[in-house]
Design a protein around this motif. Sequence first.
Motif, short mmCIF file in Angstrom:
data_model
loop_
_atom_site.label_atom_id
_atom_site.label_comp_id
_atom_site.label_asym_id
_atom_site.label_seq_id
_atom_site.Cartn_x
_atom_site.Cartn_y
_atom_site.Cartn_z
N SER A 31 8.49 102.44 -22.75
CA SER A 31 8.16 101.10 -23.36
C SER A 31 6.83 101.06 -24.22
O SER A 31 6.84 100.34 -25.35
CB SER A 31 8.33 100.17 -22.26
OG SER A 31 7.75 99.81 -21.39
N LEU A 32 5.91 101.60 -23.19
CA LEU A 32 4.82 100.87 -24.37
C LEU A 32 4.57 102.09 -25.44
O LEU A 32 3.55 101.94 -27.22
CB LEU A 32 3.46 101.26 -23.18
CG LEU A 32 3.13 100.31 -22.49
CD1 LEU A 32 1.54 101.25 -21.21
CD2 LEU A 32 1.73 99.43 -23.42
N GLU A 33 5.13 103.19 -25.35
CA GLU A 33 5.05 104.00 -26.60
C GLU A 33 6.21 103.48 -27.22
O GLU A 33 5.84 103.68 -28.90
CB GLU A 33 5.62 105.55 -26.18
CG GLU A 33 4.52 106.18 -25.21
CD GLU A 33 3.38 106.59 -26.26
OE1 GLU A 33 3.98 107.21 -27.75
OE2 GLU A 33 2.34 106.66 -25.90
N ALA A 34 6.97 103.07 -27.25
CA ALA A 34 7.75 102.05 -27.96
C ALA A 34 7.05 101.70 -28.78
O ALA A 34 7.14 101.43 -30.30
CB ALA A 34 8.97 102.36 -27.64
N LEU A 35 6.55 99.95 -28.01
CA LEU A 35 5.55 99.61 -28.97
C LEU A 35 5.21 100.49 -29.61
O LEU A 35 4.64 99.25 -30.79
CB LEU A 35 4.16 99.09 -28.20
CG LEU A 35 5.37 97.75 -27.55
CD1 LEU A 35 4.42 97.48 -25.95
CD2 LEU A 35 5.55 96.96 -28.17
N MET A 36 3.54 101.57 -29.82
CA MET A 36 3.09 102.03 -30.26
C MET A 36 3.53 102.87 -31.88
O MET A 36 3.49 102.18 -32.79
CB MET A 36 2.01 103.27 -29.82
CG MET A 36 1.36 102.10 -28.84
SD MET A 36 0.43 101.74 -29.74
CE MET A 36 -0.84 102.86 -30.56
N LEU A 37 5.01 102.90 -31.15
CA LEU A 37 5.42 103.51 -32.38
C LEU A 37 5.96 102.50 -33.28
O LEU A 37 6.05 102.38 -34.53
CB LEU A 37 6.73 104.04 -31.91
CG LEU A 37 7.48 104.65 -33.18
CD1 LEU A 37 6.97 106.10 -33.44
CD2 LEU A 37 9.11 105.52 -32.95
N CYS A 79 11.86 95.96 -33.78
CA CYS A 79 11.54 97.49 -33.08
C CYS A 79 10.60 96.78 -31.62
O CYS A 79 9.91 97.24 -30.44
CB CYS A 79 11.31 98.18 -33.64
SG CYS A 79 12.39 99.33 -33.80
N PHE A 80 9.38 95.70 -32.47
CA PHE A 80 7.93 95.28 -31.23
C PHE A 80 8.61 94.07 -30.35
O PHE A 80 8.57 94.46 -29.09
CB PHE A 80 7.71 94.87 -32.43
CG PHE A 80 6.08 94.32 -31.51
CD1 PHE A 80 5.06 94.86 -31.18
CD2 PHE A 80 5.73 93.17 -31.40
CE1 PHE A 80 4.18 94.48 -30.55
CE2 PHE A 80 5.27 92.44 -30.28
CZ PHE A 80 4.22 93.36 -30.18
N PHE A 140 -4.44 102.89 -40.38
CA PHE A 140 -2.91 103.63 -39.95
C PHE A 140 -3.30 105.07 -39.01
O PHE A 140 -2.73 105.34 -38.24
CB PHE A 140 -2.21 103.85 -41.12
CG PHE A 140 -1.05 104.62 -40.95
CD1 PHE A 140 0.57 104.52 -40.04
CD2 PHE A 140 -0.60 105.95 -41.36
CE1 PHE A 140 1.91 105.49 -39.75
CE2 PHE A 140 0.58 106.57 -40.75
CZ PHE A 140 1.52 106.08 -40.34
N LEU A 141 -4.15 105.88 -39.52
CA LEU A 141 -4.27 107.22 -38.85
C LEU A 141 -5.03 106.72 -37.86
O LEU A 141 -4.72 107.68 -37.29
CB LEU A 141 -5.40 107.70 -40.26
CG LEU A 141 -4.91 108.16 -41.14
CD1 LEU A 141 -5.66 109.11 -41.99
CD2 LEU A 141 -3.64 109.50 -41.22
N ILE A 142 -6.41 105.15 -37.74
CA ILE A 142 -6.58 104.84 -36.84
C ILE A 142 -5.54 104.98 -34.96
O ILE A 142 -6.23 105.07 -34.31
CB ILE A 142 -7.82 103.85 -36.64
CG1 ILE A 142 -8.88 104.92 -37.60
CG2 ILE A 142 -8.02 103.21 -35.36
CD1 ILE A 142 -9.79 103.58 -37.88
N LEU A 143 -4.75 104.12 -35.80
CA LEU A 143 -3.46 103.85 -34.61
C LEU A 143 -2.93 104.67 -34.42
O LEU A 143 -2.50 105.12 -32.76
CB LEU A 143 -2.61 102.50 -35.14
CG LEU A 143 -2.16 102.35 -34.38
CD1 LEU A 143 -2.84 101.35 -33.73
CD2 LEU A 143 -0.77 101.45 -35.30
N LEU A 144 -2.71 105.97 -34.99
CA LEU A 144 -2.12 107.15 -35.20
C LEU A 144 -2.80 107.90 -34.00
O LEU A 144 -2.49 108.48 -33.19
CB LEU A 144 -1.43 107.80 -36.27
CG LEU A 144 -0.34 109.10 -36.04
CD1 LEU A 144 1.10 108.82 -35.50
CD2 LEU A 144 -0.21 109.61 -37.16
#
Length: 95
Positions: free
Chosen positions: A31-37, A10-11, A57-61
Amino acid sequence: MILVEVGFLCFLFSFVAFAKLNMHVLSLLISLEALMLSIIVFLYSLVMNLEVSSHFFLILLVFAASEAAMGLSLLVSMLRLRGNDYVTSLNSLSF
């Protein structure tokens, strides 16, 4: 382990979409949101496989949520100011 491969795939797809679909700001934001997801899925799978703490994981979220809010607010202000969301209209001299 399959979740790691799905996150990496997905990345790659979202990075290609970010590189190719660059005419509208909205497509860039999606597409940036897809990268983050995909990064979140990849990191979540690594946290579950290695059984370590989930602080990263929480910090990235949190960063993904704030990035989405900032992107949408900039898109709305750009639409109100210029009337379109083309990347070519993002010239710093036109302010």
